[in-house]
Write a protein that holds these residues in place. Structure first.
Motif, PDB file in Angstrom:
ATOM      1  N   THR A 175       1.242   7.921  -6.116  1.00 36.61           N
ATOM      2  CA  THR A 175       0.245   8.994  -6.303  1.00 36.61           C
ATOM      3  C   THR A 175       0.769  10.377  -5.905  1.00 36.61           C
ATOM      4  N   GLU A 193       0.830  -1.211   0.000  1.00 33.79           N
ATOM      5  CA  GLU A 193       0.000   0.000   0.000  1.00 33.79           C
ATOM      6  C   GLU A 193       0.861   1.256   0.000  1.00 33.79           C
ATOM      7  N   ARG A 248       1.999   1.897  -3.512  1.00 35.01           N
ATOM      8  CA  ARG A 248       0.864   2.476  -4.262  1.00 35.01           C
ATOM      9  C   ARG A 248       0.670   3.945  -3.899  1.00 35.01           C
ATOM     10  N   ASP A 249       0.787   4.249  -2.623  1.00 35.50           N
ATOM     11  CA  ASP A 249       0.618   5.626  -2.163  1.00 35.50           C
ATOM     12  C   ASP A 249       1.727   6.526  -2.706  1.00 35.50           C
ATOM     13  N   ARG A 294      -1.156  15.012  -6.240  1.00 39.07           N
ATOM     14  CA  ARG A 294      -1.879  15.472  -5.061  1.00 39.07           C
ATOM     15  C   ARG A 294      -2.141  16.978  -5.079  1.00 39.07           C
TER      16      ARG A 294
END
Length: 195
Positions: free
Chosen positions: A99, A92, A95-96, A103
């Protein structure tokens, strides 16, 4: 404007903090270049006398050093701390990290500042050293995420480099592609990095 009549809650101009000067210096660095970051220019931008600068800084070099240190801490130490505090599983977390370039305004401002720092680093060795330190710290952190997923050290480092290069590229090429195309690129990187 008298108190209580809708005046801004910001500190009066004669009570600027070092952070106010650093923020103004960073804005000049981004909007113009390191050459524009001069005491007289900052004083004019902040609508104060040059003398007020010297309450907080020895000289321009002191300001530049503290601006660079503040950027290093914000762009690396604080971000890593925020990620760690969230306690995400490694998959996770990767994946974060993918991104980050998307943002909103904060990501755009961070990218603009980073590009300006990188331009400055091409001209000054001490800035290059700080930038190299930041890059190494970020790469090490990302590599640890891949190691936690079971990749051996060389593979974790290679995947970390790919992820970091992707983030820098998305920041540099932020106007390339639609939102859907950017999401396709992010999803592609996720598939490549996590398989």
């Amino acid at each position: 404007m008298p108190k209580g009549t809708g005046a801004s809650s910001a500190a009066p101009r004669n009570q600027l903090t070092p952070e106010d000067w650093i923020k103004a210096a960073r804005n000049l660095l981004v909007s113009r270049s390191i050459d524009a970051v001069r005491v007289e220019v900052l004083a004019k931008e902040l609508e104060v006398t040059r003398g007020s600068f010297y309450w907080h800084f020895k000289d321009r070099d002191d300001l530049l050093h503290r601006m660079l240190t503040a950027w290093r801490d914000e762009a690396t130490e604080q971000i890593i701390y925020r990620f760690e505090r969230r306690g995400l599983a490694p998959r996770e977390l990767v994946r974060d990290l993918l991104t980050l370039p998307f943002r909103g305004t904060a990501a755009q401002e961070a990218a603009s500042t980073e590009l300006a720092i990188r331009a400055w680093a091409r001209r000054e060795e001490r800035v290059r050293q700080v930038l190299d330190e930041v890059d190494a710290k970020r790469l090490s952190y990302i590599a640890q995420c891949f190691s936690a997923l079971g990749f051996d050290i060389p593979e974790a480092r290679a995947r970390a480099f790919a992820l970091y290069s992707y983030e820098l590229s998305e920041s540099l090429l932020s106007n390339q592609g639609t939102t859907a195309q950017k999401e396709e690129r992010r999803a592609c990187m996720e598939r490549l990095l996590l398989k």
